[in-house]
Scaffold this active site. Structure first.
Site: not given
Length: 181
Positions: A8-10
């Site tokens: 996931v990115s964040s």
């Protein structure tokens, strides 16, 4: 052996949905990380995953954009896997695998679409920022380094190395703020 990779990115996003899907797909080991997918560089878990897989294994991801956001990165990763004799499978884009010519074609098309979507998203973000700046609403990111505090400590005779240590920042940042005046 099936090996999964989840990303996931964040920090605010959760990995659980991807990890559950990879477990249900039969992955015996899953590498997970919270890191931007814009580049394959600096993704420690991805590097460890690629290092871990062996000939005959299959690397599994839930969606193609979890592995790579650019076609260049995608093909570089796939080339690394193929050089090791490792297959690749994407759960949500079922036709994407490296075992067939059709699978490779689908991977190329979907990789290009994912890169296109990332570009569109970035363009929309930049347009929104430009509108907010024009309206006087956009302030930008708040400074993470207190330049006033750096200069105050320096005037008190605290060495740059000690300033950096006290404030939890890099020494180069201290020198940059001191030279900016």
């Amino acid at each position: 052996m099936k090996v999964g990779y989840a990303r996931v990115s964040s920090v605010g996003q959760g990995l659980e949905i991807q990890q559950d899907a990879l477990g249900e797909a039969g992955c015996e080991k899953v590498f997970s990380e919270k890191k931007s997918g814009l580049s394959a560089k600096d993704r420690v878990q991805l590097a460890e995953c690629i290092d871990f897989v062996r000939e005959g294994d299959t690397l599994v991801v839930t969606r193609l954009d979890r592995l790579a956001r650019s076609v260049g990165d995608l093909f570089q990763i796939i080339e690394q896997l193929q050089a090791k004799g490792v297959a690749f499978c994407c759960l949500q884009q079922g036709g994407v695998d490296t075992d067939s010519s059709t699978g490779k074609l689908m991977m190329t098309i979907l990789g290009a679409v994912a890169a296109f979507e990332a570009d569109i998203r970035k363009e929309r973000q930049m347009e929104g920022i430009a509108r907010a700046k024009a309206a006087g609403v956009y302030q930008g990111r708040r400074p993470s380094i207190d330049g006033v505090e750096i200069r105050r400590l320096h005037r008190e005779g605290v060495r740059p190395t000690d300033i950096a240590r006290r404030l939890g920042i890099g020494r180069a940042s201290v020198y940059r703020h001191l030279s900016a005046g």
